[in-house]
Write a protein that holds these residues in place. Sequence first.
Motif, short mmCIF file in Angstrom:
data_model
loop_
_atom_site.label_atom_id
_atom_site.label_comp_id
_atom_site.label_asym_id
_atom_site.label_seq_id
_atom_site.Cartn_x
_atom_site.Cartn_y
_atom_site.Cartn_z
N MET B 1 0.54 -1.24 -0.06
CA MET B 1 -0.07 -0.01 0.11
C MET B 1 0.93 1.46 -0.09
SD MET B 1 -2.57 0.84 3.09
CE MET B 1 -1.27 1.23 3.98
N ALA B 2 0.53 2.08 -0.77
CA ALA B 2 1.49 3.24 -0.97
C ALA B 2 1.12 4.23 0.32
CB ALA B 2 1.11 4.14 -2.25
N ILE B 3 1.92 4.97 0.84
CA ILE B 3 1.77 5.89 1.93
C ILE B 3 1.47 7.29 1.23
CG2 ILE B 3 2.62 7.01 3.92
CD1 ILE B 3 2.41 4.16 4.32
N ASP B 4 0.30 7.84 1.59
CA ASP B 4 0.18 9.03 1.06
C ASP B 4 0.40 10.18 2.30
OD1 ASP B 4 -1.00 11.56 0.04
OD2 ASP B 4 -2.55 10.41 -0.85
N ASP B 5 1.55 10.62 2.06
CA ASP B 5 1.79 11.32 3.57
C ASP B 5 1.19 12.97 3.58
OD1 ASP B 5 3.45 12.72 1.60
OD2 ASP B 5 5.25 12.17 2.41
N ARG B 6 0.42 13.02 2.60
CA ARG B 6 -0.11 14.54 2.84
C ARG B 6 -1.11 14.52 4.10
NH1 ARG B 6 -4.12 14.92 -2.17
NH2 ARG B 6 -3.82 12.64 -2.01
N PHE B 7 -1.74 13.07 4.58
CA PHE B 7 -2.65 13.20 5.21
C PHE B 7 -2.31 12.84 6.81
CE2 PHE B 7 -4.47 12.75 1.25
CZ PHE B 7 -5.52 13.85 1.31
N LEU B 228 -8.10 5.88 2.11
CA LEU B 228 -6.58 5.54 1.24
C LEU B 228 -6.17 3.75 1.56
CD1 LEU B 228 -4.44 8.39 2.90
CD2 LEU B 228 -4.93 8.01 0.70
N ASP B 229 -6.76 3.20 2.74
CA ASP B 229 -6.49 1.94 2.88
C ASP B 229 -7.45 1.03 1.67
OD1 ASP B 229 -5.13 2.50 4.81
OD2 ASP B 229 -6.13 2.15 6.38
N GLU B 230 -8.76 1.79 1.55
CA GLU B 230 -9.56 1.10 0.68
C GLU B 230 -10.48 1.97 -0.26
OE1 GLU B 230 -13.03 -1.80 2.03
OE2 GLU B 230 -12.00 -1.64 3.94
N PRO B 231 -10.00 2.39 -1.49
CA PRO B 231 -10.57 3.23 -2.42
C PRO B 231 -11.57 2.68 -2.84
CG PRO B 231 -8.08 2.84 -2.87
CD PRO B 231 -8.42 1.75 -1.89
N ARG B 232 -12.66 3.50 -3.13
CA ARG B 232 -13.98 3.15 -3.59
C ARG B 232 -14.36 4.32 -4.62
NH1 ARG B 232 -13.58 2.62 2.10
NH2 ARG B 232 -15.10 3.67 3.25
N ASP B 233 -15.47 4.00 -5.07
CA ASP B 233 -16.07 4.81 -6.09
C ASP B 233 -17.16 5.76 -5.40
OD1 ASP B 233 -17.18 6.07 -8.28
OD2 ASP B 233 -18.63 4.45 -8.78
N ASP B 250 -3.85 19.79 -1.93
CA ASP B 250 -3.44 20.11 -0.66
C ASP B 250 -4.54 19.50 0.23
OD1 ASP B 250 -1.29 21.44 -1.29
OD2 ASP B 250 -2.11 23.50 -0.48
N PRO B 251 -3.66 18.63 1.36
CA PRO B 251 -4.68 17.82 2.25
C PRO B 251 -5.67 18.94 2.89
CG PRO B 251 -2.42 18.20 3.01
CD PRO B 251 -2.36 18.49 1.87
#
Lengths: 66, 435
Positions: B1-7, B228-233, B250-251
């Motif tokens: 899982m990619a880390i999105d460090d914006r959040f 982020l863990d579970e993207p959905r529509d 930006d976050p």
Amino acid sequence: MKVEIDPGLCQGHGRCYGLAPALFREDDEGYGQVPGDGVVPPEAERDARLAALNCPEHAIELAEEG
Amino acid sequence: MAIDDRFTRDSQETGEREVTGTRSEIITGPVRDWATDFSHLEPEWSADPYPIQDDLRQRCPIARTERFGGAWLPTRHEDVAAIAHDTERFSSRSVILSNFRPPRELAPVGGSPPISSDPPFHHDARKLLLPAFTKKALARYEPATRAFCRSLIDSFAGRAVVDAAQDYAQHIPMRVIADMLGFPPQDGPRFREFVEDLLEGINLPPDERVERVSRMFDYLLEQVHDHLDEPRDDLTTYLINAELYGRKLDPSVVTGAMALLLIAGIDTSWSAIGASLWHLAKTPADRERLVAEPGRLPTAMEELLRAYAPVTMARLVKEDMHWHGVEMKAEDWILLSFPAANRDPAQFDRAHEVVIDREVNRHAAFGLGIHRCLGSHLARMELRVALEAWLERIPAFTLDDPGAVTWSAGQVRGPRTLPLRIGRPLAPSPVSHDA
């Protein structure tokens, strides 16, 4: 009669395509559009006037012909 | 899982959580003179603001108050429209009038874009959201909304009196917004707390207000992490992935936009549905007409939106200026009352009456200019479906106790307690036109 929307004034309230779906439609962002050449068939003139009179932004122009 | 460090939590600084900005003295208590000391937070205003607005329109027409660090209240349609269209002189940096002015550097983005944004950023932020809020895009939520309204009415079985504000109107937008953002549907009651904290907690002590606003942003951040863990529509995933100027958002823009959808989407529609049912409960002729001729509902709805427009916005004056007869100072608030504009006799015939078949109705319930309510097509769908579902099952209803009806205080006005005597709801129709 011809109908036209001024895109500089339209804010996508959608009153026109709600009231007169045969004359107006919404684009992908909700702004009003006039499909085709904007010529209003005689039986739709009342709807065209109603749409123009209900536009909160005064963005619809009606041109009466000859 | 990619880390999105914006959040990560440290990176969240939004709106009133900023340490800078200007606080003004909190002044409460009875209004001395509405022309010079108005307050939309006092009980007299929330109970019935229209006579106050009508009086001010005749004798001011732009009222003043020293509360909130200084504010103006225009009451004519012409003035409200001029301010809504003039983004050069009036900023949307904060659209909730309070005792806190966010720092000027927050413009043009603001704490909850795009409603709090000024040009040129506004246009780009709004463009991201517009496609999700067209009439066509929202049609997908209509069947579920109708089914949900019907299930609420089913739950009235055996009750002669229901609270149409608490048992019906409030749940409808909560469910639709939770669905659109991809939040757990059972979190509805928390949304209500967030809404009350933000819109009705204006005169709370600053620390408490900051604390309450933080609670909402903590919740939103939890939802972002979940997505982020579970993207959905849904809109949350859409905002996390959206790009502006070739970069991800930006976050603070992501959570600010989520906050906007959550806050702006709930008690506004709740108010419109409740006020419409309140009107129909006390006006049998209008109610009977809509039951007999359901095709009139779209026209009637526009009139109910005009007469009981729930939403008032705010602006901040950018520079000192002489404007339409008054001396405005930089950082003065404007209380931008679309409800007052909608009852201006210079703009509407029989402005103070509800004319259920009013055909020409250029009302401003959803605002005017570049900030036209982003959710207006959603609000109209919810209002139409809520009223259709109600009238088809509960064609006869009255106010159980007019004195028990209460209205919200602040910039979004609608019934918060609305006991209606409904008799026995009709059985669901075996033929469903949209199942």
